[in-house]
Design an enzyme around this catalytic site. Structure first.
Site, PDB file in Angstrom:
ATOM      1  CE  LYS A  10      -7.489   1.245   3.725  1.00  0.00           C
ATOM      2  NZ  LYS A  10      -6.170   1.876   4.528  1.00  0.00           N
ATOM      3  CB  CYS A  17      -4.180  -1.308   4.854  1.00  0.00           C
ATOM      4  SG  CYS A  17      -3.044  -1.303   6.367  1.00  0.00           S
ATOM      5  CD  GLU A  54      -2.441   1.153   2.607  1.00  0.00           C
ATOM      6  OE1 GLU A  54      -3.691   1.909   2.656  1.00  0.00           O
ATOM      7  OE2 GLU A  54      -2.209   0.491   3.683  1.00  0.00           O
TER       8      GLU A  54
END
Length: 515
Positions: free
Chosen positions: A347, A381, A272
């Site tokens: 995300k 994440c 990321e």
């Protein structure tokens, strides 16, 4: 095939490997005429290709780019003991009749490979050779044999014997575009042939007899494009360091991609926000403006990743990068496939710091991506800490979950790690995580990193006892490679000690998207 001329690129490319068809002949002839300038009879007649496709269609391969056929590889199967090492090209192809083809033979004989000059540099020849090797293995043939031209020999013929020339090429003292390519694809020179291809003046009528040995010889027969059993996954544990410009960052990207390409990886995962060092350019701005400044590089990086996916024949999950869409800022990961196509994932779960410092917006699309090496999912994440997304992926047939992450403390890392391991167990899939390490003291809001990249498995008898396939050394720049058996997942779903997917109480609960 090692010509350094820049390929014809027009942004996004769509690259397809497929079997040759007779309708391809006009483009096939054009490529042969361009590739074999200076050679007598530089192309096969249409009736020759028609005959070849009739007797051995599986062995005739081609690559098309954006719908245009630009490279091809032709082959037959021969009973090699009938020819031995002393033969000519005309003998092998039965004076262009291909009567020498023998379905019961033991050697795949490569009779031609050519790439359109304008498309050299995309490693299309390597892609064709890899497919030939796969075909050789799947048909349970002993080896691939071919005669290779040495077109640069004419420059050295007065001073070197063919053997001396070949040794100099092997030692990288001389560049020969064809022999260098063959050696780089694990072929070895068995013999030097004289008058193998009459009329090849550049090679002074010499040729190399080349061989690639199939180490899996005698295994079960399969044809090309059979369902994949094993896939190879590579992780980049990326060292944060200053980069003076975009080109320097791209050079470091290609270094890792090249390394994984040499190991014939199917997937590469970057972390990321691995491109955060470029934010140093915007230190004079506030945090929201700086991350938006970084976003200006995103499309250029995606195009580079797509180019590398084609050139190195590997599917790349690009970590993540900031992207502005309709004036909203997203954290986006791209899947750049080796056929030139790409998809994106935004995300979904934004951390408090991403919201407060950058004004990041969460995405709203949840879908599994199809690849030539299985069905995959991506979570970035913080997303990995929410089990619902991965469960929705599992219901769509996900086999591998890729999690690029960026964490600054060991606490944050452990949240990602342990949740990723839980996702592997509860969804009966593989999970790969990759993060950044090191420090960026001169980049605002991006100072320290902590990571230990890893590949996690389900926890049952067919998998490692600790449910870890491979992992990196913490906080050290390095790579991780693991071979994942997708067949084990199928067995686990049906015959595992416990069956987390099948034993859900769907009479009591379920998970579904609202839109």
């Amino acid at each position: 095939m090692t010509n350094k001329k820049e390929p014809v690129l027009s942004g996004e490319l769509n690259v397809q490997l497929r079997h040759l068809q007779l309708s391809d002949y006009p483009e096939l002839r054009e490529i042969m005429e361009l590739a074999y300038k200076g050679i007598d009879e530089p192309y096969w007649e249409r009736m020759d290709i028609k005959r070849l496709l009739k007797i051995f269609p599986e062995g005739q391969l081609c690559v098309e780019v954006d719908g245009k056929m630009v490279a091809a590889a032709l082959a037959i199967i021969v009973d090699y003991k009938k020819f031995g090492d002393n033969h000519t090209y005309k003998q092998i192809v039965g004076n262009d009749s291909f009567s020498t083809h023998d379905d019961a033979g033991n050697v795949l004989y490569g009779i031609d490979v050519f790439v359109h000059p304008d498309y050299r540099g995309l490693r299309l020849g390597r892609r064709l050779y890899d497919s030939r090797k796969e075909l050789c293995e799947n048909l349970n043939l002993k080896s691939i044999v071919a005669g290779g031209r040495i077109p640069n020999y004419e420059k050295y013929a007065k001073d070197m014997t063919p053997r001396q020339y070949i040794d100099a090429v092997k030692n990288r003292e001389i560049n020969d575009p064809i022999l260098n390519f063959q050696i780089g694809n694990d072929f070895h020179v068995k013999k030097i042939l004289k008058n193998y291809l009459p009329g090849d003046s550049k090679s002074k009528d010499y040729a190399t007899l080349l061989e690639w040995n199939n180490i899996y010889y005698a295994e079960t027969e399969k044809l090309i494009n059979a369902p994949r059993t094993y896939v190879r996954v590579g992780l980049v544990q990326w060292q944060m360091r200053p980069f003076k410009d975009l080109e320097s960052l791209v050079e470091q990207m290609e270094y890792f991609i090249d390394a994984f390409g040499d190991y014939q990886s199917d997937f590469i995962l970057f972390p990321e926000l691995f491109n955060a060092p470029l934010m140093a350019e915007f230190n004079h701005l506030g945090e929201p403006e700086a991350i938006r400044g970084l976003a200006k590089y995103t499309h250029a990086l995606r195009e580079k990743f797509t180019e590398f996916a084609i050139s190195y024949n590997v599917n790349i999950i690009t970590g993540s990068m900031p992207e502005i869409e309709n004036e909203k800022l997203y954290n986006v990961s791209y899947l750049c496939r080796r056929d030139g196509s790409w998809d994106s994932y935004k995300k979904i779960h934004i951390t408090p710091s991403e919201q407060n410092s950058w004004g990041m917006t969460g995405g709203d699309k949840v879908k599994v991506f199809d690849t030539d090496a299985g069905k995959i999912g991506i979570t970035i994440c913080y997303d990995s800490e929410f089990p619902e997304i991965s469960r929705l992926y599992a219901e769509q047939g996900m086999q591998i979950l890729f999690v690029p992450f960026l964490t600054d403390t060991q606490n944050g890392y452990n949240r990602v790690r342990y949740c990723a391991q839980a996702r592997a167990i509860e969804n009966e899939c593989y999970v790969a995580i990759a993060g950044c390490v090191g420090n960026l003291p001169k980049v605002n809001n991006m100072d320290i990193q902590y990571a230990q990249s890893a590949i996690f498995t389900p926890s049952d008898f067919a998998f490692p006892t600790n449910a870890i396939k491979a992992e990196a050394t913490p906080n050290t720049e390095m790579t991780v490679i693991g071979d994942l058996d997708l067949e084990l997942l199928k067995e686990l779903h049906e015959f595992g000690s416990v069956r987390n997917l099948k034993d859900r109480r769907l009479d009591l609960y379920n998970i579904k998207l609202k839109k």
